[in-house]
Design a protein around this motif. Structure first.
Motif, mmCIF file in Angstrom:
data_model
loop_
_atom_site.group_PDB
_atom_site.id
_atom_site.type_symbol
_atom_site.label_atom_id
_atom_site.label_comp_id
_atom_site.label_asym_id
_atom_site.label_seq_id
_atom_site.Cartn_x
_atom_site.Cartn_y
_atom_site.Cartn_z
ATOM 1 N N ALA A 1 0.837 -1.201 0.000
ATOM 2 C CA ALA A 1 0.000 0.000 0.000
ATOM 3 C C ALA A 1 0.873 1.254 0.000
ATOM 4 O O ALA A 1 0.611 2.212 -0.738
ATOM 5 C CB ALA A 1 -0.926 -0.006 1.211
ATOM 6 N N ARG A 2 1.918 1.256 0.798
ATOM 7 C CA ARG A 2 2.799 2.416 0.878
ATOM 8 C C ARG A 2 3.552 2.626 -0.433
ATOM 9 O O ARG A 2 3.720 3.755 -0.898
ATOM 10 C CB ARG A 2 3.772 2.248 2.047
ATOM 11 N N LEU A 3 4.005 1.533 -1.053
ATOM 12 C CA LEU A 3 4.700 1.631 -2.335
ATOM 13 C C LEU A 3 3.790 2.216 -3.414
ATOM 14 O O LEU A 3 4.216 3.038 -4.221
ATOM 15 C CB LEU A 3 5.199 0.255 -2.777
ATOM 16 N N MET A 4 2.536 1.782 -3.425
ATOM 17 C CA MET A 4 1.596 2.253 -4.436
ATOM 18 C C MET A 4 1.332 3.745 -4.289
ATOM 19 O O MET A 4 1.265 4.488 -5.276
ATOM 20 C CB MET A 4 0.291 1.454 -4.348
ATOM 21 N N ILE A 5 1.172 4.203 -3.047
ATOM 22 C CA ILE A 5 0.932 5.635 -2.810
ATOM 23 C C ILE A 5 2.156 6.441 -3.211
ATOM 24 O O ILE A 5 2.060 7.473 -3.893
ATOM 25 C CB ILE A 5 0.559 5.874 -1.338
ATOM 26 N N ALA A 6 3.321 5.975 -2.807
ATOM 27 C CA ALA A 6 4.561 6.688 -3.124
ATOM 28 C C ALA A 6 4.818 6.724 -4.625
ATOM 29 O O ALA A 6 5.354 7.708 -5.150
ATOM 30 C CB ALA A 6 5.736 6.038 -2.403
ATOM 31 N N ALA A 7 4.438 5.655 -5.339
ATOM 32 C CA ALA A 7 4.667 5.597 -6.784
ATOM 33 C C ALA A 7 3.935 6.700 -7.523
ATOM 34 O O ALA A 7 4.358 7.122 -8.606
ATOM 35 C CB ALA A 7 4.229 4.237 -7.330
ATOM 36 N N ALA B 1 -4.231 5.428 -8.475
ATOM 37 C CA ALA B 1 -3.575 5.994 -9.659
ATOM 38 C C ALA B 1 -2.385 5.147 -10.082
ATOM 39 O O ALA B 1 -2.054 5.069 -11.273
ATOM 40 C CB ALA B 1 -3.143 7.426 -9.383
ATOM 41 N N SER B 2 -1.729 4.500 -9.133
ATOM 42 C CA SER B 2 -0.561 3.679 -9.464
ATOM 43 C C SER B 2 -0.936 2.492 -10.346
ATOM 44 O O SER B 2 -0.081 1.923 -11.019
ATOM 45 C CB SER B 2 0.120 3.183 -8.189
ATOM 46 N N LEU B 3 -2.205 2.115 -10.366
ATOM 47 C CA LEU B 3 -2.651 1.005 -11.213
ATOM 48 C C LEU B 3 -2.827 1.423 -12.664
ATOM 49 O O LEU B 3 -2.921 0.569 -13.544
ATOM 50 C CB LEU B 3 -3.988 0.450 -10.693
ATOM 51 N N PHE B 4 -2.863 2.739 -12.911
ATOM 52 C CA PHE B 4 -3.140 3.205 -14.262
ATOM 53 C C PHE B 4 -1.983 3.980 -14.868
ATOM 54 O O PHE B 4 -2.027 4.356 -16.028
ATOM 55 C CB PHE B 4 -4.387 4.099 -14.268
ATOM 56 N N ASP B 5 -0.948 4.210 -14.090
ATOM 57 C CA ASP B 5 0.152 5.049 -14.546
ATOM 58 C C ASP B 5 1.066 4.273 -15.477
ATOM 59 O O ASP B 5 1.945 3.535 -15.050
ATOM 60 C CB ASP B 5 0.941 5.568 -13.339
ATOM 61 N N VAL B 6 0.874 4.443 -16.772
ATOM 62 C CA VAL B 6 1.658 3.691 -17.751
ATOM 63 C C VAL B 6 3.105 4.163 -17.797
ATOM 64 O O VAL B 6 3.940 3.530 -18.448
ATOM 65 C CB VAL B 6 1.043 3.810 -19.160
ATOM 66 N N GLN B 7 3.423 5.260 -17.121
ATOM 67 C CA GLN B 7 4.800 5.749 -17.117
ATOM 68 C C GLN B 7 5.675 4.991 -16.119
ATOM 69 O O GLN B 7 6.888 5.141 -16.134
ATOM 70 C CB GLN B 7 4.817 7.245 -16.772
ATOM 71 N N GLN B 8 5.047 4.199 -15.255
ATOM 72 C CA GLN B 8 5.833 3.468 -14.275
ATOM 73 C C GLN B 8 6.689 2.418 -14.973
ATOM 74 O O GLN B 8 6.179 1.572 -15.690
ATOM 75 C CB GLN B 8 4.928 2.773 -13.262
ATOM 76 N N ARG B 9 7.970 2.472 -14.743
ATOM 77 C CA ARG B 9 8.863 1.494 -15.353
ATOM 78 C C ARG B 9 9.918 0.996 -14.370
ATOM 79 O O ARG B 9 10.739 0.167 -14.706
ATOM 80 C CB ARG B 9 9.586 2.117 -16.565
#
Length: 357
Positions: A145-151, A244-252
């Motif tokens: 949960a913390r990683l997702m928020i921080a991402a 939002a972390s589930l939809f952020d296609v910029q995450q790499r």
């Protein structure tokens, strides 16, 4: 237009986004009819523009915590340490009260992780949730949960400790009497058979104590005290960042533990099949919106949160949107659902989701 005290900063924002003033007026009217307290967070994931209505206050998230549970399961699937085909054996100690068909199975039944995931998200199955938490570990779920928020650039400290669902029951009833922490799932299933007004007396009989030894006057006050501990509590803006972390296609950056695109899409696809909360935000937004969401309901509290996409998007700024809404108020779930339907309508007709349709 008179705005509530918590909306003072809207005057400046309104100069940039006229729909926000319209939405504020609609939410003021909805809250008045609801006779409770409402929180709303909306963020356009294409533009980053966000709107907050008490979204920076702490809210009890109820079953919204099941999204990071699912995300941690998928992270382990991604790492190759878990497969959806793997079967977990249902034991008597796993049973938790609440919606879902996992409780229909006999103790000793092997159940696939894929099945448990489907039931946890689409019908908010509590027994399935706790079985999955046991498989991946509660510490890993909280870290996820913390990683997702921080991402998404949010503050992980704005979400409290996530607990198992059996832990919620133990925590609430322990606010009445500390010995309740020793009770198991079958005890809470039995207690749930009693109306809320009678659960205190039922608990006293179960524990063999007098209600005079209780530290709270009734179940309602016990739940308020439990929420005040901060477990399963967070700001709606932080939970919006998690989604939002589930939809952020910029995450790499896999080193940060982000879910790969295929795992994120698996979860969003399951959330689009959610069957609970059909008369909440989704009903108000109408058939022109595809909503991947999760609901939560517990003791005068309700939530609905997800990612909305318009079928007829005409511009690059037409979403998608993260939407998170929670409420505290009447005992009747139907009142919460009518309110959340109205919030969906307010989002639609104010222009918060682009040109009204």
């Amino acid at each position: 237009m008179a705005l509530p005290a918590h909306a003072d900063w809207y005057y400046e924002v309104d100069k940039r986004s006229p729909w926000q003033g319209d939405l504020a007026a609609r939410l003021t009217a909805i809250e008045g009819v609801f006779e409770g307290t409402l929180g709303v967070y909306v963020q356009n994931l294409a533009t980053g523009e966000a709107y907050s209505w008490r979204a920076d206050e702490p809210w009890y998230l109820a079953s919204l915590i099941k999204v990071p549970v699912a995300a941690q399961v998928l992270a382990e699937r991604q790492a190759g340490t878990l497969a959806l085909e793997e079967r977990l054996t249902l034991s008597r100690s796993d049973f938790v009260d609440g919606a879902g068909p996992t409780n229909w199975h006999d103790s000793g039944t092997p159940i696939s992780i894929g099945y448990l995931m489907e039931q946890m998200i689409t019908v908010s199955d509590n027994t399935a949730t706790d079985m999955l938490i046991d498989r991946v570990g509660l510490a890993a779920v909280n870290q996820r949960a913390r990683l997702m928020i921080a991402a998404s650039g949010g503050n992980p400290d704005e979400i409290g400790h996530i607990s198992k669902l059996i832990g919620v029951r133990q925590g609430v009833y322990a606010e009445l009497h500390p010995a309740a922490r020793q009770l198991g799932g079958m005890d809470f299933i039995a207690l749930r058979q009693h109306p809320v007004s009678q659960r205190g007396r039922a608990l006293a009989r179960t524990l063999g104590v007098s209600t005079e030894s209780f530290t709270q006057p009734d179940y309602d006050h016990a739940f308020d005290a439990y929420e005040a501990t901060g477990e399963n509590v967070g700001t709606l803006s932080a939970y919006g960042d998690l989604l939002a972390s589930l939809f952020d296609v910029q995450q790499r950056d896999d080193r940060a533990g982000n879910l790969a695109a295929d795992q994120r899409e698996w979860l969003l696809g399951t959330m689009r099949r959610t069957r609970s909360g059909q008369q909440r935000l989704k009903a108000g937004m109408g058939s022109g919106v595809r909503f991947a969401h999760k609901t939560g309901t517990q003791q005068r509290r309700s939530c609905d949160a997800g990612i909305a996409e318009r079928a007829n998007a005409e511009a690059a700024t037409d979403g998608p949107w993260v939407i998170v809404s929670c409420a505290r108020g009447p005992a009747a779930v139907s009142a919460h659902e009518r309110m959340l339907t109205s919030v969906g309508e307010a989002l639609r007709y104010s222009g918060a989701l682009g040109k009204p349709w």
